[in-house]
Design a protein around this motif. Structure first.
Motif, PDB file in Angstrom:
ATOM      1  N   LYS A 185       0.838  -1.201   0.000  1.00  0.00           N
ATOM      2  CA  LYS A 185       0.000   0.000   0.000  1.00  0.00           C
ATOM      3  C   LYS A 185       0.878   1.260   0.000  1.00  0.00           C
ATOM      4  N   THR A 227      -9.691   8.363   2.033  1.00  0.00           N
ATOM      5  CA  THR A 227      -9.698   7.852   3.413  1.00  0.00           C
ATOM      6  C   THR A 227      -9.212   6.409   3.428  1.00  0.00           C
ATOM      7  N   SER A 276      -6.235   3.238   5.153  1.00  0.00           N
ATOM      8  CA  SER A 276      -4.838   2.990   5.527  1.00  0.00           C
ATOM      9  C   SER A 276      -3.881   3.318   4.377  1.00  0.00           C
ATOM     10  N   THR A 277      -4.307   3.089   3.132  1.00  0.00           N
ATOM     11  CA  THR A 277      -3.433   3.408   1.995  1.00  0.00           C
ATOM     12  C   THR A 277      -3.294   4.925   1.864  1.00  0.00           C
ATOM     13  N   GLY A 307      -8.094   5.258  -1.964  1.00  0.00           N
ATOM     14  CA  GLY A 307      -7.946   3.810  -2.026  1.00  0.00           C
ATOM     15  C   GLY A 307      -9.230   3.143  -2.484  1.00  0.00           C
ATOM     16  N   ASP A 321     -11.617  -0.861  -1.913  1.00  0.00           N
ATOM     17  CA  ASP A 321     -11.717  -2.208  -1.337  1.00  0.00           C
ATOM     18  C   ASP A 321     -11.613  -3.272  -2.426  1.00  0.00           C
ATOM     19  N   LYS A 373     -16.034   0.737  -2.742  1.00  0.00           N
ATOM     20  CA  LYS A 373     -15.411   1.558  -1.711  1.00  0.00           C
ATOM     21  C   LYS A 373     -16.358   1.685  -0.515  1.00  0.00           C
ATOM     22  N   GLY A 374     -15.811   2.145   0.593  1.00  0.00           N
ATOM     23  CA  GLY A 374     -16.651   2.378   1.754  1.00  0.00           C
ATOM     24  C   GLY A 374     -16.365   1.456   2.921  1.00  0.00           C
ATOM     25  N   GLY A 418     -14.127   1.838   4.927  1.00  0.00           N
ATOM     26  CA  GLY A 418     -13.862   2.740   6.041  1.00  0.00           C
ATOM     27  C   GLY A 418     -15.043   3.640   6.364  1.00  0.00           C
ATOM     28  N   GLY A 419     -16.120   3.506   5.587  1.00  0.00           N
ATOM     29  CA  GLY A 419     -17.349   4.234   5.895  1.00  0.00           C
ATOM     30  C   GLY A 419     -17.421   5.651   5.362  1.00  0.00           C
ATOM     31  N   ALA A 420     -16.451   6.034   4.516  1.00  0.00           N
ATOM     32  CA  ALA A 420     -16.412   7.430   4.056  1.00  0.00           C
ATOM     33  C   ALA A 420     -16.942   7.572   2.629  1.00  0.00           C
ATOM     34  N   GLU A 448     -16.445  10.534  -0.352  1.00  0.00           N
ATOM     35  CA  GLU A 448     -15.506  10.070  -1.385  1.00  0.00           C
ATOM     36  C   GLU A 448     -16.145  10.167  -2.769  1.00  0.00           C
ATOM     37  N   LYS A 458      -6.361  -6.132  -4.196  1.00  0.00           N
ATOM     38  CA  LYS A 458      -7.648  -5.451  -4.411  1.00  0.00           C
ATOM     39  C   LYS A 458      -8.155  -5.602  -5.846  1.00  0.00           C
TER      40      LYS A 458
HETATM   41  C1  5RP Z   1     -12.965   4.202   2.861  1.00  0.00           C
HETATM   42  C2  5RP Z   1     -12.557   3.549   1.594  1.00  0.00           C
HETATM   43  C3  5RP Z   1     -11.150   3.092   1.479  1.00  0.00           C
HETATM   44  O1  5RP Z   1     -10.594   3.657   0.352  1.00  0.00           O
HETATM   45  C4  5RP Z   1     -11.132   1.598   1.361  1.00  0.00           C
HETATM   46  O2  5RP Z   1     -11.833   1.036   2.448  1.00  0.00           O
HETATM   47  C5  5RP Z   1      -9.714   1.045   1.299  1.00  0.00           C
HETATM   48  O3  5RP Z   1      -9.125   1.149   2.551  1.00  0.00           O
HETATM   49  P1  5RP Z   1      -7.629   0.725   2.826  1.00  0.00           P
HETATM   50  O4  5RP Z   1      -6.754   1.690   2.101  1.00  0.00           O
HETATM   51  O5  5RP Z   1      -7.508   0.835   4.334  1.00  0.00           O
HETATM   52  O6  5RP Z   1      -7.428  -0.697   2.351  1.00  0.00           O
HETATM   53  O7  5RP Z   1     -13.321   3.401   0.673  1.00  0.00           O
HETATM   54  O8  5RP Z   1     -14.319   4.507   2.868  1.00  0.00           O
END
Ligand code: 5RP
Length: 218
Positions: free
Chosen positions: A7, A28, A30-31, A82, A84, A94-95, A97-99, A103, A121
């Protein structure tokens, strides 16, 4: 190479898309956290960022990067975020992380969306990752029944409240053979704020970190 290291390499590769003095859309997760840290440490100096979550806003500000409202910035040249899951057409789930709502708004308002992720991914077909759907709280059960009728298994992300004060349903078991059609169908359910399918407006560039370096898909 660990998934986290992959990442970080993808995040580093996104720095070359960032122009000095720009207003940058920032996603939003970790990446993206790696991206923010690397931007602050070794990236070009930007004028400000438009952030997709309270968490990213806090991280940006901790690095001394100004955060601006989308209402003041106008459209953006670049959005970095980033995902999923991504297919080869750069349609995304995506989502996690809930954003997803903010996004999707920033992605729509940006001329280029560079998506950063580790190689795991990239999938042939979207849907193994449960599809997040942000809902107005009073509509949660109603929307869940509609999602069930579409063939999904809805699961309330209990205890989680989005930055917009809403709730999330994660939907597993969906066969996503027509991502745009499913995005439109779920968006049309009353009470749905946003579905985490980014098919109508997917990414423009996908940077995938892995053992052999960073793969770019356009
Ligand atoms: C947050 C997202 C992130 O981009 C997605 O969950 C990827 O997360 P990560 O970089 O932690 O793997 O959509 O809402």
């Amino acid at each position: 190479m660990s998934s986290d290291a992959a990442k970080r390499e993808a995040a580093r590769a996104a720095l070359k898309f960032v122009e000095e003095g720009c207003i940058l859309g920032v996603g939003t997760g970790s990446t993206v956290n790696h991206f923010i840290d690397l931007l602050a440490a070794e990236g070009p100096s930007i004028r400000a960022a438009v952030s997709s979550s309270d968490a990213s806003t806090q991280r940006l500000q901790e690095h001394g990067i100004e955060v601006m409202e989308l209402n003041s910035s106008g459209d953006l040249d670049l959005y970095v975020d980033g995902a999923d899951e991504s297919n080869r057409l750069l349609q995304l789930i995506k989502g996690g992380g809930g954003a997803l709502t903010r996004e999707k708004i920033i992605a729509a308002a940006s001329r280029k969306f560079v998506c950063i992720a580790d190689r795991s991914k990239l999938v042939r077909a979207l849907g193994a990752f449960p599809l997040p759907v942000e809902v107005i709280p009073m509509a949660r059960s109603y929307v869940a029944r509609k999602l069930k009728a579409l063939g999904g298994i809805p699961n309330w992300r209990e205890g989680f409240v989005t930055d917009n004060g809403n709730q999330i349903i994660d939907v597993s078991g969906l066969t996503i053979s027509e991502p745009i059609k499913l995005e439109d169908t779920i968006n049309a359910i009353p009470g749905v704020v946003t579905v985490g399918l980014f098919a109508r407006r997917g990414a423009d560039v996908l940077l995938l970190g892995g053992e052999d370096g960073v793969e770019r898909i356009d």
